[in-house]
Design a protein around this motif. Sequence first.
Motif, mmCIF file in Angstrom:
data_model
loop_
_atom_site.group_PDB
_atom_site.id
_atom_site.type_symbol
_atom_site.label_atom_id
_atom_site.label_comp_id
_atom_site.label_asym_id
_atom_site.label_seq_id
_atom_site.Cartn_x
_atom_site.Cartn_y
_atom_site.Cartn_z
ATOM 1 N N PHE A 106 0.836 -1.201 0.000
ATOM 2 C CA PHE A 106 0.000 0.000 0.000
ATOM 3 C C PHE A 106 0.873 1.253 0.000
ATOM 4 O O PHE A 106 0.543 2.247 -0.666
ATOM 5 C CB PHE A 106 -0.922 -0.023 1.226
ATOM 6 C CG PHE A 106 -1.860 1.144 1.307
ATOM 7 C CD1 PHE A 106 -2.756 1.410 0.294
ATOM 8 C CD2 PHE A 106 -1.851 1.978 2.415
ATOM 9 C CE1 PHE A 106 -3.628 2.490 0.371
ATOM 10 C CE2 PHE A 106 -2.724 3.048 2.510
ATOM 11 C CZ PHE A 106 -3.618 3.304 1.481
ATOM 12 N N ALA A 107 1.966 1.224 0.732
ATOM 13 C CA ALA A 107 2.901 2.353 0.717
ATOM 14 C C ALA A 107 3.487 2.553 -0.685
ATOM 15 O O ALA A 107 3.645 3.688 -1.154
ATOM 16 C CB ALA A 107 4.019 2.124 1.735
ATOM 17 N N THR A 108 3.802 1.455 -1.363
ATOM 18 C CA THR A 108 4.289 1.543 -2.745
ATOM 19 C C THR A 108 3.225 2.138 -3.658
ATOM 20 O O THR A 108 3.525 2.962 -4.535
ATOM 21 C CB THR A 108 4.700 0.149 -3.248
ATOM 22 O OG1 THR A 108 5.717 -0.390 -2.386
ATOM 23 C CG2 THR A 108 5.224 0.216 -4.674
ATOM 24 N N LEU A 109 1.977 1.722 -3.450
ATOM 25 C CA LEU A 109 0.878 2.255 -4.257
ATOM 26 C C LEU A 109 0.710 3.749 -4.041
ATOM 27 O O LEU A 109 0.506 4.509 -5.001
ATOM 28 C CB LEU A 109 -0.417 1.513 -3.916
ATOM 29 C CG LEU A 109 -1.685 2.031 -4.587
ATOM 30 C CD1 LEU A 109 -1.598 1.874 -6.098
ATOM 31 C CD2 LEU A 109 -2.916 1.316 -4.038
ATOM 32 N N ARG A 110 0.801 4.197 -2.807
ATOM 33 C CA ARG A 110 0.645 5.627 -2.513
ATOM 34 C C ARG A 110 1.745 6.440 -3.194
ATOM 35 O O ARG A 110 1.494 7.551 -3.695
ATOM 36 C CB ARG A 110 0.651 5.860 -1.005
ATOM 37 C CG ARG A 110 -0.513 5.217 -0.281
ATOM 38 C CD ARG A 110 -0.545 5.547 1.187
ATOM 39 N NE ARG A 110 -0.907 6.946 1.424
ATOM 40 C CZ ARG A 110 -1.268 7.428 2.603
ATOM 41 N NH1 ARG A 110 -1.306 6.636 3.667
ATOM 42 N NH2 ARG A 110 -1.588 8.694 2.753
ATOM 43 N N ALA A 111 2.960 5.908 -3.201
ATOM 44 C CA ALA A 111 4.051 6.614 -3.882
ATOM 45 C C ALA A 111 3.774 6.708 -5.381
ATOM 46 O O ALA A 111 4.055 7.740 -6.012
ATOM 47 C CB ALA A 111 5.371 5.893 -3.623
ATOM 48 N N TYR A 112 3.203 5.665 -5.943
ATOM 49 C CA TYR A 112 2.856 5.690 -7.371
ATOM 50 C C TYR A 112 1.747 6.699 -7.644
ATOM 51 O O TYR A 112 1.822 7.480 -8.599
ATOM 52 C CB TYR A 112 2.429 4.290 -7.815
ATOM 53 C CG TYR A 112 1.598 4.278 -9.075
ATOM 54 C CD1 TYR A 112 2.179 4.525 -10.322
ATOM 55 C CD2 TYR A 112 0.229 4.021 -9.027
ATOM 56 C CE1 TYR A 112 1.412 4.523 -11.484
ATOM 57 C CE2 TYR A 112 -0.541 4.008 -10.178
ATOM 58 C CZ TYR A 112 0.044 4.258 -11.406
ATOM 59 O OH TYR A 112 -0.711 4.257 -12.544
ATOM 60 N N LEU A 113 0.715 6.703 -6.812
ATOM 61 C CA LEU A 113 -0.414 7.609 -7.023
ATOM 62 C C LEU A 113 -0.005 9.072 -6.895
ATOM 63 O O LEU A 113 -0.601 9.945 -7.532
ATOM 64 C CB LEU A 113 -1.524 7.286 -6.018
ATOM 65 C CG LEU A 113 -2.206 5.912 -6.177
ATOM 66 C CD1 LEU A 113 -3.176 5.672 -5.039
ATOM 67 C CD2 LEU A 113 -2.914 5.821 -7.530
ATOM 68 N N ALA A 114 1.012 9.332 -6.085
ATOM 69 C CA ALA A 114 1.479 10.710 -5.924
ATOM 70 C C ALA A 114 2.065 11.265 -7.210
ATOM 71 O O ALA A 114 2.139 12.485 -7.392
ATOM 72 C CB ALA A 114 2.515 10.785 -4.803
ATOM 73 N N GLU A 115 2.476 10.382 -8.129
ATOM 74 C CA GLU A 115 3.061 10.823 -9.385
ATOM 75 C C GLU A 115 2.036 10.928 -10.509
ATOM 76 O O GLU A 115 2.361 11.400 -11.601
ATOM 77 C CB GLU A 115 4.171 9.859 -9.804
ATOM 78 C CG GLU A 115 5.318 9.765 -8.800
ATOM 79 C CD GLU A 115 6.376 8.773 -9.243
ATOM 80 O OE1 GLU A 115 6.215 8.192 -10.343
ATOM 81 O OE2 GLU A 115 7.366 8.580 -8.515
ATOM 82 N N VAL A 116 0.804 10.468 -10.269
ATOM 83 C CA VAL A 116 -0.228 10.488 -11.304
ATOM 84 C C VAL A 116 -0.943 11.837 -11.272
ATOM 85 O O VAL A 116 -1.413 12.279 -10.216
ATOM 86 C CB VAL A 116 -1.236 9.339 -11.103
ATOM 87 C CG1 VAL A 116 -2.313 9.386 -12.177
ATOM 88 C CG2 VAL A 116 -0.518 7.998 -11.127
ATOM 89 N N ASP A 117 -1.045 12.460 -12.410
ATOM 90 C CA ASP A 117 -1.718 13.755 -12.518
ATOM 91 C C ASP A 117 -3.212 13.516 -12.719
ATOM 92 O O ASP A 117 -3.644 13.076 -13.789
ATOM 93 C CB ASP A 117 -1.144 14.544 -13.691
ATOM 94 C CG ASP A 117 -1.779 15.926 -13.828
ATOM 95 O OD1 ASP A 117 -2.329 16.421 -12.824
ATOM 96 O OD2 ASP A 117 -1.718 16.492 -14.937
ATOM 97 N N LEU A 118 -3.997 13.800 -11.698
ATOM 98 C CA LEU A 118 -5.435 13.557 -11.739
ATOM 99 C C LEU A 118 -6.194 14.874 -11.718
ATOM 100 O O LEU A 118 -5.729 15.852 -11.124
ATOM 101 C CB LEU A 118 -5.873 12.700 -10.541
ATOM 102 C CG LEU A 118 -5.251 11.305 -10.410
ATOM 103 C CD1 LEU A 118 -5.782 10.629 -9.150
ATOM 104 C CD2 LEU A 118 -5.547 10.462 -11.636
ATOM 105 N N PRO A 119 -7.381 14.903 -12.311
ATOM 106 C CA PRO A 119 -8.222 16.100 -12.211
ATOM 107 C C PRO A 119 -8.694 16.289 -10.776
ATOM 108 O O PRO A 119 -8.747 15.326 -9.994
ATOM 109 C CB PRO A 119 -9.389 15.791 -13.158
ATOM 110 C CG PRO A 119 -9.398 14.311 -13.289
ATOM 111 C CD PRO A 119 -7.980 13.868 -13.159
ATOM 112 N N PRO A 120 -9.057 17.517 -10.393
ATOM 113 C CA PRO A 120 -9.398 17.805 -8.982
ATOM 114 C C PRO A 120 -10.480 16.895 -8.401
ATOM 115 O O PRO A 120 -10.338 16.413 -7.278
ATOM 116 C CB PRO A 120 -9.856 19.265 -9.035
ATOM 117 C CG PRO A 120 -9.160 19.840 -10.213
ATOM 118 C CD PRO A 120 -9.080 18.749 -11.222
ATOM 119 N N ALA A 121 -11.567 16.662 -9.141
ATOM 120 C CA ALA A 121 -12.660 15.849 -8.595
ATOM 121 C C ALA A 121 -12.192 14.429 -8.310
ATOM 122 O O ALA A 121 -12.459 13.869 -7.238
ATOM 123 C CB ALA A 121 -13.838 15.843 -9.565
#
Length: 205
Positions: free
Chosen positions: A81-96
């Motif tokens: 899960f920590a690895t996943l969070r690090a990955y998600l931090a690099e994904v550019d997502l729209p605000p919603a």
Amino acid sequence: MATSRGRGRVTAYLESAKNLTGCACGLAGLALTFTGLAGAYWPVVVAGLYGAGALIAPPARPPVPDFPDVSTQLEELRADFATLRAYLAEVDLPPAAAGRLVELVDLLDGLLAPGWVSDALGADPEGVHALSRAVHQDIPEAADTFVRTRWWTRITPGAEPPERHLERQLELLHREAEELATGLREAESRRQETHTRYLEDRGGH
């Protein structure tokens, strides 16, 4: 190789409970022979007692596989899960979608927190499986397909915005996690109610 297997089987049988029990019964037959009770048929008596002992001995039981316990699975899941969070931090997502993702991640973080929450989760193998599926498959797949689909949408405009699918996916995943949390809370409530009834019954009220 066949000779080695044959020797292994012979060694295994010599060390087995059947052979040891049969030998013990055969020794009892020899004792009867020495005391004169077996008579001239002592070989038959000894062989018969050996066979009887081998039959009554419990069969060989292969060792049970040593699978990781729930606490080990949860520790590994927290690391993933920590690895996943690090990955998600690099994904550019729209605000919603980013807001929905934050809510989902916070909820999963609470469910995976060490302590009594993990103890309650450990009693629910289906819940552990659901969290593992969300961390290892559902969430990274939702983020990755959004990134790839958004690129195609930019060069071929006119298609349905990928943000809608991503928001819907995150909403469904958040709902699943909420249902899991609700189930764990209800299980704790039933446990509390059971203890209350136990105390009432013990006191005769």
